[in-house]
Structures are given as C-alpha cells and as structure tokens.
Design an enzyme around this catalytic site. Sequence first.
Site, PDB file in Angstrom:
ATOM      1  N   ASP A 230       4.304  -9.302  -4.856  1.00 41.53           N
ATOM      2  CA  ASP A 230       3.209  -8.370  -4.590  1.00 41.53           C
ATOM      3  C   ASP A 230       1.875  -9.120  -4.507  1.00 41.53           C
ATOM      4  OD1 ASP A 230       2.831  -8.946  -7.268  1.00 41.53           O
ATOM      5  OD2 ASP A 230       3.026  -6.879  -7.963  1.00 41.53           O
ATOM      6  N   SER A 231       1.937 -10.444  -4.722  1.00 39.56           N
ATOM      7  CA  SER A 231       0.781 -11.299  -4.446  1.00 39.56           C
ATOM      8  C   SER A 231       0.389 -11.232  -2.981  1.00 39.56           C
ATOM      9  CB  SER A 231       1.082 -12.749  -4.832  1.00 39.56           C
ATOM     10  OG  SER A 231       2.332 -13.170  -4.309  1.00 39.56           O
TER      11      SER A 231
ATOM     12  N   ASP B 136       9.679  -8.077  -4.980  1.00 41.56           N
ATOM     13  CA  ASP B 136       8.886  -7.572  -6.098  1.00 41.56           C
ATOM     14  C   ASP B 136       8.828  -6.044  -6.095  1.00 41.56           C
ATOM     15  OD1 ASP B 136       7.624  -8.633  -8.311  1.00 41.56           O
ATOM     16  OD2 ASP B 136       5.991  -9.544  -7.177  1.00 41.56           O
TER      17      ASP B 136
ATOM     18  N   LYS C  52      12.384  -8.205  -8.661  1.00 36.68           N
ATOM     19  CA  LYS C  52      11.622  -8.672  -9.819  1.00 36.68           C
ATOM     20  C   LYS C  52      10.732  -7.549 -10.327  1.00 36.68           C
ATOM     21  CE  LYS C  52       7.932 -11.397  -9.569  1.00 36.68           C
ATOM     22  NZ  LYS C  52       6.940 -10.602 -10.364  1.00 36.68           N
TER      23      LYS C  52
ATOM     24  N   GLU D 277       7.848  -6.605 -13.752  1.00 31.66           N
ATOM     25  CA  GLU D 277       7.066  -7.137 -14.863  1.00 31.66           C
ATOM     26  C   GLU D 277       7.364  -6.390 -16.163  1.00 31.66           C
ATOM     27  OE1 GLU D 277       3.212  -8.512 -12.153  1.00 31.66           O
ATOM     28  OE2 GLU D 277       2.924  -7.097 -13.801  1.00 31.66           O
TER      29      GLU D 277
ATOM     30  N   GLU E 260       4.508 -16.650 -16.834  1.00 31.60           N
ATOM     31  CA  GLU E 260       3.238 -16.929 -16.160  1.00 31.60           C
ATOM     32  C   GLU E 260       2.112 -17.123 -17.164  1.00 31.60           C
ATOM     33  OE1 GLU E 260       0.258 -15.325 -12.614  1.00 31.60           O
ATOM     34  OE2 GLU E 260       2.153 -14.288 -12.999  1.00 31.60           O
TER      35      GLU E 260
END
Length: 288
Positions: free
Chosen positions: A68-69, A107, A137, A139, A205
């Site tokens: 999502d970057s 993501d 992925k 978080e 991270e």
Amino acid sequence: MTQLSAAQTTPSDGSKALYGGKGTRRITVRDIALAKERGEKWPMLTAYDAMTASVFDEAGIPVMLVGDSAGNCHLGYETTVPVTLDEMTVLSAAVVRGTKRALIVGDLPFGSYQEGPVQALRSATRLVKEAGVGAVKLEGGERSHEQIRLLVESGIPVMAHIGLTPQSVNAMGYRVQGRGEEAAAQLLRDAKAVQDAGAFAVVLELVPAELAAEVTRVLHIPTVGIGAGPETDAQVLVWTDMMGLTGGRVPKFVKKYADLREVMGNAARAFAEDVVGGTFPLEEHSVH
C-alpha cells in the site's frame, strides 16, 4: 525444529535458492519455509505495475510485495491510509501479469480487515481471486491474530507486519518501535502471536537491530526486515527508494542502488530540447 534432508530442501523446480534459482514455476510459501531451514537470506522488493515487476522477475527477485506504499509512491497520497482495496486489486493484478516466478504478496489496505476476521477474509479473497496473488499481507500483531488465523484456515497464506505499521501513522507516527523493556516485550508477543496464528513470514519495520535479531532467533518463520538491521532472514525495500526515484528525504535505512530520478529528468529535458530545437523527429523517425 525438524531438520530436513538435502532432497527435501531443494525446491521442486530443481533450484537450490530463492534468489538465483532456476525454473519458472511460482515460488510458494513452502519454498520460503525451506529457505528458513537452510539459513538462506533472500531479497524482497515492492512492485506496483507489470513492467517494473517483469524487470525484477527477470533479475531473480523471489518475492514481490504489492504494498500500500503505492499510495505514497504512485497515487499521490501523503500516507498509505487513503489506499483502497479496489486500487490494491488493480495494482496486484498488474504485477501478477508481469511476472512468472516470483511469489506476489498483496497488501490489505487500511479499513479492509480491521473490522474482524470475516471482513479480512472477504478482502483477501478479492486479492486472491481477482488479482491472482499468492499471499496477502496485513499489519498488526496480537490485535490481528484472529484475522490471520481465519485466512490461513481458509487457505490464504499471510505475511504479517509488526513494528512500525504505517497504516497506524495517525496513532503512532513514524518512529522506531520496540525500544525499552516493555515495548520490546510487546513486540516479541506480537511476533509469537502472528506465528501462532499461522503467518508464513513477518515483516519487522523500524525495529532496533538487536531486538530484530532476537525475534529472528525465536521464531521458526522467516523475518523480513526493513530498517531492522542485518540479522533478519530477508530484507525488503520500496523500489522507488532503492532506485533513487523518490524525491526529497528517504529513511536512513534505505540504500540507493541507482539514481533514476536524475536519469529520467535528464532524458525528459533532452527530449524537450530536441523538440523545441527542431532536431526531433528527424527523417529516420518519420513514417512515409
């Protein structure tokens, strides 16, 4: 930990390593697990389009993250928070189409899994069915335990992400995670929680190197570091950062392997000057 024989640790396409291995079949989470058993380090890069992904695939990058970057790198958002599941589905499908060998991880964006396991399954299913990713992925550590468990039980491999979680920027900001005894203990709990839930790997991270090394020793699933020191099992970078395409400041942990921003700027200026000066197109560029 169960020790595997040499035959068991050789991927079925005959290659002996994730990076540099031969064959065109898709790398799977099983291959990732075997790499951990062998003590093999491996690289991961982000990718957001078919053309870039094809270059990385040809270079042998074994795992690509459609992060999502993309919100920061390509869509013009200030953070990753505004990125939608529709956007991630389109980007992930493009990367899948542009690759043959790499494991593609899509993501789950902010708001697509926080409501609970059922919402997470619905969102992940879209990335698997519509985009064709091999894994997703998300978080969060302990707070995402149930989401990860249901996805894995439903047959969707999950890469977890703890430490600095950019989707929580409004709550935690951009700062190192896991400093201090209490914070380090929580990060270890988060790491064990995602492993227990069935995640096949976990991104660490912006975590102190010593703590990341400890997590890597404790877990039997691979750790993927970004700003987490040299002892993790794998390393990931945002491709526009490592290629020098990102403007302005980049995080301290980024190493620039090229300066594409200068290369592209010079090429654009050269093209513009040729057009203004009447030296492009010439006869050899014309159709008759």
